[in-house]
Design an enzyme around this catalytic site. Sequence first.
Site, mmCIF file in Angstrom:
data_model
loop_
_atom_site.group_PDB
_atom_site.id
_atom_site.type_symbol
_atom_site.label_atom_id
_atom_site.label_comp_id
_atom_site.label_asym_id
_atom_site.label_seq_id
_atom_site.Cartn_x
_atom_site.Cartn_y
_atom_site.Cartn_z
ATOM 1 N N ASP A 1 0.969 -1.246 0.179
ATOM 2 C CA ASP A 1 0.124 -0.005 -0.089
ATOM 3 C C ASP A 1 0.774 1.311 0.163
ATOM 4 O O ASP A 1 2.008 1.224 0.885
ATOM 5 C CB ASP A 1 -0.936 -0.032 1.136
ATOM 6 C CG ASP A 1 -1.807 1.228 1.341
ATOM 7 O OD1 ASP A 1 -2.578 1.696 0.553
ATOM 8 O OD2 ASP A 1 -1.595 2.068 2.291
ATOM 9 N N GLU B 1 -1.663 -1.438 -6.075
ATOM 10 C CA GLU B 1 -2.836 -1.045 -6.620
ATOM 11 C C GLU B 1 -2.510 -0.401 -7.858
ATOM 12 O O GLU B 1 -1.506 0.188 -8.116
ATOM 13 C CB GLU B 1 -3.262 0.253 -5.641
ATOM 14 C CG GLU B 1 -3.747 -0.308 -4.245
ATOM 15 C CD GLU B 1 -3.965 1.005 -3.232
ATOM 16 O OE1 GLU B 1 -5.372 1.010 -3.159
ATOM 17 O OE2 GLU B 1 -3.034 1.742 -2.925
ATOM 18 N N ASP C 1 -3.617 1.630 6.957
ATOM 19 C CA ASP C 1 -2.571 1.255 5.764
ATOM 20 C C ASP C 1 -2.352 -0.352 5.819
ATOM 21 O O ASP C 1 -2.069 -0.809 4.739
ATOM 22 C CB ASP C 1 -1.088 2.006 6.115
ATOM 23 C CG ASP C 1 -1.235 3.573 5.754
ATOM 24 O OD1 ASP C 1 -2.121 3.933 5.126
ATOM 25 O OD2 ASP C 1 -0.546 4.435 6.361
#
Length: 403
Positions: free
Chosen positions: A172, A259, A355
């Site tokens: 992340d 991501e 997170d």
Amino acid sequence: MLRRQPFKFRIEPTGEQQRKLRQFAGMTRFVFNKALALQQANREAGEKYIGYVPMAKQLTAWRNSDETPWLKEAPVHPLQHALKDLDRAYQNFFAKRADFPRFPKQIKLDQGNRRIFLPKLGWLRYRHSRPVRGTLKNVTVSLSACHWYVSIQTEREVASPLHASRLAVGIDLGVVRFATLWDGHKETVLEPLGSFARHQHRLARAQRQMARKNKFGRNWLKAKARVRRLHRQIGNARHDYLHKASHAISKSHALACVENLQVSNMSRSAKGSAEQPGRNVRQKTGLNRSILDQGWGEFRRQLDYKAQWAGGWLVAVPPQHTSQQCPECGHTDADNRQTQSLFLCVACGHSENADRVAARNIRERGLKTLEGQDDARFACEVNGAVRPSAAGTRRSDDAAKAA
């Protein structure tokens, strides 16, 4: 597998060679702009786009013309690459511009004597910091902060590697934390470097000093050189940090899940227009600066090719609600994320760092993307279960777009 790898070195051209390099760079820009003007004139006249091959024939006419005979002084290859850059710019909706000269042919590399031969320049010394391996394909010469560099791209066949690790990690990316990693067993946090933030005040002071000088004067050129050096220091520190982080992750994890962030959209200006001005412009400007200072796009690019070289894989997953979905019960709600760092599920009451929650969800989505693929070369061990590994599997669409 075929590995394409660049080797970048700093070169030390003589005064005459520097003069020629600047001339060739100027000729490359001239050809690019002249071809662009011709394309725009044809477009206004309603004619169709001129492809690269007809433009290359036009370049020959320009070199033989009485108006621009000095184009013959430059090698033809960088001028041709300017037309290729223009053709690529049209295909990418003018997203890119031509760069400094490239010499795809007629080049010689003498690693023993630390020198390289470029057409119409002769032999140039370079700082040989590591051996160049593979078949030499092309060379790019660039100027950065008053220093010349040569990037040598090679190709070579290497055995398809088999990753030694069986771990899959979810990554992340953020601003407060550069990266939060979760491999199913433990959490790893990479703090942000903040290269631009560290030098922001020095850079602003140097830019103010340059603005007070007479433009193109001797003192103005000295002040501009200082600004360039600061930009080079900021960029070098950022690239060094990203290379070390991506290298460590690619070596210790067979599968890296990230991501599929659209950084250009996330860092878009909030100023708006005169009729519809934006809101919180100053706060959005600071956020955009912090996002761009992290180098997320470059980090993903480095992680992609380094994972392949190590026998691993990179999978990009949809970024929607990764920090709002509970990893325990699966409930998704905007109220789950109480603050920047606190996650508290409103359904089951699970509490954790936000997170870390995002990293867990990213990892789980990446593993689900690979489920059902039968061509995995080895399995990833995930919390005692056996999952298909990324190494040796086909790329997902998002991962292929990132390459």
